[in-house]
Scaffold this motif. Structure first.
Motif, mmCIF file in Angstrom:
data_model
loop_
_atom_site.group_PDB
_atom_site.id
_atom_site.type_symbol
_atom_site.label_atom_id
_atom_site.label_comp_id
_atom_site.label_asym_id
_atom_site.label_seq_id
_atom_site.Cartn_x
_atom_site.Cartn_y
_atom_site.Cartn_z
ATOM 1 N N SER A 2 6.626 -1.730 0.904
ATOM 2 C CA SER A 2 7.953 -1.558 0.302
ATOM 3 C C SER A 2 8.284 -0.105 -0.017
ATOM 4 N N ASP A 3 7.305 0.797 0.075
ATOM 5 C CA ASP A 3 7.569 2.207 -0.266
ATOM 6 C C ASP A 3 8.335 2.252 -1.582
ATOM 7 N N CYS A 4 7.874 1.440 -2.549
ATOM 8 C CA CYS A 4 8.658 1.241 -3.772
ATOM 9 C C CYS A 4 8.567 2.456 -4.699
ATOM 10 N N LEU A 26 -2.804 8.613 -1.154
ATOM 11 C CA LEU A 26 -1.754 9.631 -1.212
ATOM 12 C C LEU A 26 -0.907 9.484 0.034
ATOM 13 N N GLU A 27 0.385 9.758 -0.109
ATOM 14 C CA GLU A 27 1.232 9.863 1.077
ATOM 15 C C GLU A 27 1.281 11.341 1.442
ATOM 16 N N GLN A 28 0.614 11.693 2.504
ATOM 17 C CA GLN A 28 0.583 13.098 2.856
ATOM 18 C C GLN A 28 1.728 13.446 3.793
ATOM 19 N N TYR A 57 0.818 -1.231 0.000
ATOM 20 C CA TYR A 57 0.000 0.000 0.000
ATOM 21 C C TYR A 57 0.843 1.268 0.000
ATOM 22 N N HIS A 58 2.125 1.123 -0.213
ATOM 23 C CA HIS A 58 3.004 2.303 -0.238
ATOM 24 C C HIS A 58 3.801 2.235 -1.533
ATOM 25 N N THR A 59 3.244 2.866 -2.582
ATOM 26 C CA THR A 59 3.759 2.726 -3.944
ATOM 27 C C THR A 59 3.857 4.099 -4.606
ATOM 28 N N ASP A 64 1.323 8.216 -4.110
ATOM 29 C CA ASP A 64 2.297 9.244 -4.483
ATOM 30 C C ASP A 64 2.240 10.393 -3.487
ATOM 31 N N HIS A 65 3.310 11.189 -3.471
ATOM 32 C CA HIS A 65 3.427 12.259 -2.473
ATOM 33 C C HIS A 65 2.430 13.378 -2.709
ATOM 34 N N ALA A 66 1.698 13.739 -1.658
ATOM 35 C CA ALA A 66 0.790 14.872 -1.734
ATOM 36 C C ALA A 66 1.589 16.167 -1.886
HETATM 37 ZN ZN ZN Z 1 6.785 6.944 0.278
#
Ligand code: ZN
Ligand code: ZN
Length: 260
Positions: A230-232, A79-81, A6-8, A38-40
């Motif tokens: 994996s924060d891939c 989103l990764e905020q 969930y971290h892509t 993706d990064h906010a």
């Molecule tokens: Zn990340």
């Protein structure tokens, strides 16, 4: 073996591959679920976030792929905020609560760019007090306890990113330990999920996942809910070091859950 992530990241922020390339790679690994994060957008630095004027395209692209691949893999749009980012649009499937920046005066200090930036900030803003920066960082992480949108906390001890390959900056002093324990307790009480994050391994920055084994032990003992991510940032890293992360989860009796 975990068959979800969930971290892509994708080319919409600082990833190397398109969403579709990431999906194809996940299907080839036999994954059942893939969440995009993706990064906010942050208004003080646009270097690695989804540009403001592309956010809509990001969401519509992923919603279209969610439908297209529905019978092969479950896709989630997130989103990764960042705690200092402008408020993110609601209505996505989930949000990761991360802290990549802290603010001192009018200066934004990046937590994961280089150890030099951290050392300079500790000298300039904390009179050399390493634990002071750690306290500010973990206070900001803990603030996600009050954010109803955040599904899980990103890379809980990100500030240690450089401490395996360079002279360690953050040592297990009583104040450092108290800072992360206070944040962890608050987030556990709020029911937030944490991640074991292998992202720095695939990018050659670390040899173990976030967080430290002390923190994993604490999570295990306090019944924290945890997922493995994996924060891939590339299609060949979707399941990077998942076996290592799973072994750590087992070692510390971690309560592994699923986000969806
Ligand atoms: Zn990340
Ligand atoms: Zn991050």
């Amino acid at each position: 073996m975990i068959k979800s992530n969930y971290h892509t990241h994708t080319v919409f922020s600082d990833g190397k591959n398109t969403p579709e390339e990431m999906i194809e790679a996940a299907i080839n690994l036999g994954f059942e679920k893939l969440g995009f994060s993706d990064h906010a957008y942050t208004d003080f630095y646009g270097g690695w976030s989804v540009p403001k004027d592309r956010l809509e395209e990001y969401v519509t692209t992923l919603r279209r792929l969610q439908e297209k691949y529905a019978d092969r893999i479950k896709i989630y749009v997130g989103l990764e905020q960042d705690a200092l980012a402008i408020p993110v649009p609601t209505g996505l499937d989930y949000y990761i609560g991360s802290v990549h920046w802290i603010k001192k005066g009018d200066r934004y200090i990046e937590m994961d760019h280089s150890q030099e930036i951290l050392r300079d900030a500790i000298r300039d803003f904390y009179n050399g007090d390493v634990d002071g920066l750690a306290e500010d960082y973990f206070d900001l992480v803990a603030s996600y306890a009050e954010d109803p949108h955040v599904g899980f906390i990103g890379h809980f001890d990100l500030i240690t990113k450089f401490d395996e390959k360079q002279l360690p900056l953050f040592l297990p002093t009583p104040r450092y330990t108290a800072a992360w324990q206070k944040a962890a307790k608050k987030l556990i009480d709020a029911g937030k999920i944490f991640e074991i994050n292998t992202g720095a391994i695939s990018r050659g920055r670390r040899i173990t996942p976030y967080p430290s084994e002390e923190i994993l032990k604490f999570w295990g003992e306090h019944g924290a809910k945890v997922i493995i991510c994996s924060d891939c940032h590339a299609a060949d890293a979707i399941d990077c070091a998942f076996d290592q992360a799973e072994a750590l989860a087992k070692k510390y009796n971690i309560n592994l859950v699923d986000l969806f």
